[in-house]
Design a protein around this motif. Structure first.
Motif, short mmCIF file in Angstrom:
data_model
loop_
_atom_site.label_atom_id
_atom_site.label_comp_id
_atom_site.label_asym_id
_atom_site.label_seq_id
_atom_site.Cartn_x
_atom_site.Cartn_y
_atom_site.Cartn_z
N LYS A 1 27.38 67.97 28.80
CA LYS A 1 28.78 68.08 28.48
C LYS A 1 29.76 67.42 29.41
O LYS A 1 31.15 67.39 29.48
N LEU A 2 29.24 66.70 30.39
CA LEU A 2 29.82 66.09 31.51
C LEU A 2 30.17 64.77 31.22
O LEU A 2 29.14 63.86 31.01
N LYS A 3 31.36 64.03 31.34
CA LYS A 3 31.63 62.84 30.94
C LYS A 3 32.60 62.30 32.06
O LYS A 3 33.21 62.88 32.69
N ALA A 4 32.76 60.85 32.06
CA ALA A 4 33.56 60.37 33.34
C ALA A 4 34.24 59.06 32.57
O ALA A 4 33.85 58.31 31.75
N ALA A 5 35.67 59.08 32.96
CA ALA A 5 36.37 58.10 32.66
C ALA A 5 36.33 56.98 33.97
O ALA A 5 36.71 57.66 35.25
N ILE A 6 35.90 55.93 34.09
CA ILE A 6 35.57 55.21 35.10
C ILE A 6 36.33 53.97 35.26
O ILE A 6 36.74 53.36 34.38
N GLU A 7 36.74 53.64 36.37
CA GLU A 7 37.73 52.79 36.80
C GLU A 7 36.89 51.93 38.09
O GLU A 7 36.90 52.36 39.06
N LEU A 8 36.76 50.45 38.00
CA LEU A 8 36.03 49.81 38.91
C LEU A 8 37.17 48.84 39.51
O LEU A 8 37.73 47.96 38.53
N ARG A 9 37.66 48.89 40.60
CA ARG A 9 38.66 47.97 41.25
C ARG A 9 38.15 47.09 42.40
O ARG A 9 37.59 47.64 43.07
N PRO A 10 38.63 45.76 42.34
CA PRO A 10 38.28 44.99 43.57
C PRO A 10 39.12 45.39 44.62
O PRO A 10 40.31 45.98 44.59
N GLY B 1 37.71 67.19 37.69
CA GLY B 1 37.94 66.73 39.03
C GLY B 1 37.92 65.14 39.06
O GLY B 1 37.54 64.42 38.04
N THR B 2 38.35 64.72 40.21
CA THR B 2 38.25 63.19 40.24
C THR B 2 37.78 62.81 41.80
O THR B 2 38.08 63.63 42.79
N THR B 3 36.98 61.82 41.62
CA THR B 3 36.16 61.38 43.04
C THR B 3 36.28 60.00 43.05
O THR B 3 36.63 59.17 41.94
N SER B 4 35.78 59.26 44.26
CA SER B 4 35.67 57.91 44.19
C SER B 4 34.52 57.60 45.20
O SER B 4 34.04 58.32 46.17
N PHE B 5 34.09 56.29 45.12
CA PHE B 5 32.96 55.76 45.96
C PHE B 5 33.27 54.18 46.17
O PHE B 5 34.07 53.48 45.41
N ASN B 6 32.97 54.00 47.55
CA ASN B 6 33.20 52.57 47.76
C ASN B 6 31.77 52.04 47.71
O ASN B 6 30.46 52.29 47.98
N LEU B 7 31.59 50.74 46.97
CA LEU B 7 30.68 50.03 46.63
C LEU B 7 30.54 48.64 47.66
O LEU B 7 31.23 47.98 47.44
N GLU C 1 29.88 45.97 38.12
CA GLU C 1 30.03 46.28 36.72
C GLU C 1 28.70 47.14 36.18
O GLU C 1 28.97 47.82 35.44
N GLN C 2 27.58 46.48 36.78
CA GLN C 2 26.40 47.11 36.21
C GLN C 2 26.21 48.66 36.70
O GLN C 2 25.93 49.62 35.79
N VAL C 3 26.65 48.66 37.96
CA VAL C 3 26.69 49.95 38.38
C VAL C 3 27.45 51.09 37.77
O VAL C 3 27.40 52.05 37.30
N ALA C 4 28.88 50.76 37.21
CA ALA C 4 29.94 51.41 37.00
C ALA C 4 29.53 51.72 35.49
O ALA C 4 29.70 52.89 34.83
N ALA C 5 29.08 50.92 34.82
CA ALA C 5 28.57 51.04 33.27
C ALA C 5 27.54 51.78 33.26
O ALA C 5 27.38 52.63 32.02
N ASN C 6 26.48 51.97 34.14
CA ASN C 6 25.43 52.96 34.00
C ASN C 6 25.28 54.00 35.37
O ASN C 6 24.40 53.99 35.72
N ILE C 7 26.32 54.52 35.47
CA ILE C 7 26.37 55.59 36.42
C ILE C 7 25.11 56.73 36.25
O ILE C 7 24.60 57.03 37.20
N SER C 8 25.20 57.05 35.03
CA SER C 8 24.02 58.03 34.81
C SER C 8 22.50 57.48 35.20
O SER C 8 21.62 58.34 35.31
N ASP C 9 22.44 56.43 35.25
CA ASP C 9 21.24 55.97 35.55
C ASP C 9 20.77 55.66 37.25
O ASP C 9 19.89 55.10 37.64
N ASN C 10 22.06 56.00 37.91
CA ASN C 10 21.86 55.95 39.41
C ASN C 10 21.73 57.23 40.14
O ASN C 10 22.53 58.14 40.11
N PRO C 11 20.52 57.60 40.49
CA PRO C 11 20.36 58.78 41.11
C PRO C 11 21.29 59.16 41.96
O PRO C 11 21.60 60.56 42.34
N TYR C 12 21.41 58.26 43.07
CA TYR C 12 22.33 58.76 44.45
C TYR C 12 23.60 59.11 43.84
O TYR C 12 24.31 59.96 44.21
#
Length: 85
Positions: free
Chosen positions: A15-24, A45-51, A60-71
């Motif tokens: 039941k966990l969903k994310a609204a994701i924003e990727l900013r340059p 909650g809200t969190t962020s990561f630096n890529l 964009e690939q990472v942002a669109a497929n977060i659930s595929d990224n184990p880290y």
């Protein structure tokens, strides 16, 4: 709203969903990945990561497929529920 930002909505797990924003950022190979998390329709909650070191397409690939990224999924789990031993 940043016109250069990309936006995604993703089902992460259960039941966990994310609204994701990727900013340059000013550094062309660093991206700010912002997540607004909802669990069962309620804000969780809200969190962020630096890529670092990513092209726009790679970020964009990472942002669109977060659930595929184990880290990232491990970091999100720890953010929401803490480390469980």
């Amino acid at each position: 709203m940043d016109v250069d930002a990309s936006h995604y909505i993703s089902l992460l797990e259960g039941k966990l969903k994310a609204a994701i924003e990727l900013r340059p950022t000013a550094d062309e190979t660093t991206w700010l990945l912002l997540l607004r998390l909802d669990y069962d329709g309620e804000p969780a909650g809200t969190t962020s990561f630096n890529l670092h070191g990513y092209s726009r397409e790679e970020a964009e690939q990472v942002a669109a497929n977060i659930s595929d990224n184990p880290y990232l999924m491990k970091e999100i789990d720890e953010f929401l529920w803490g480390e469980s031993d």
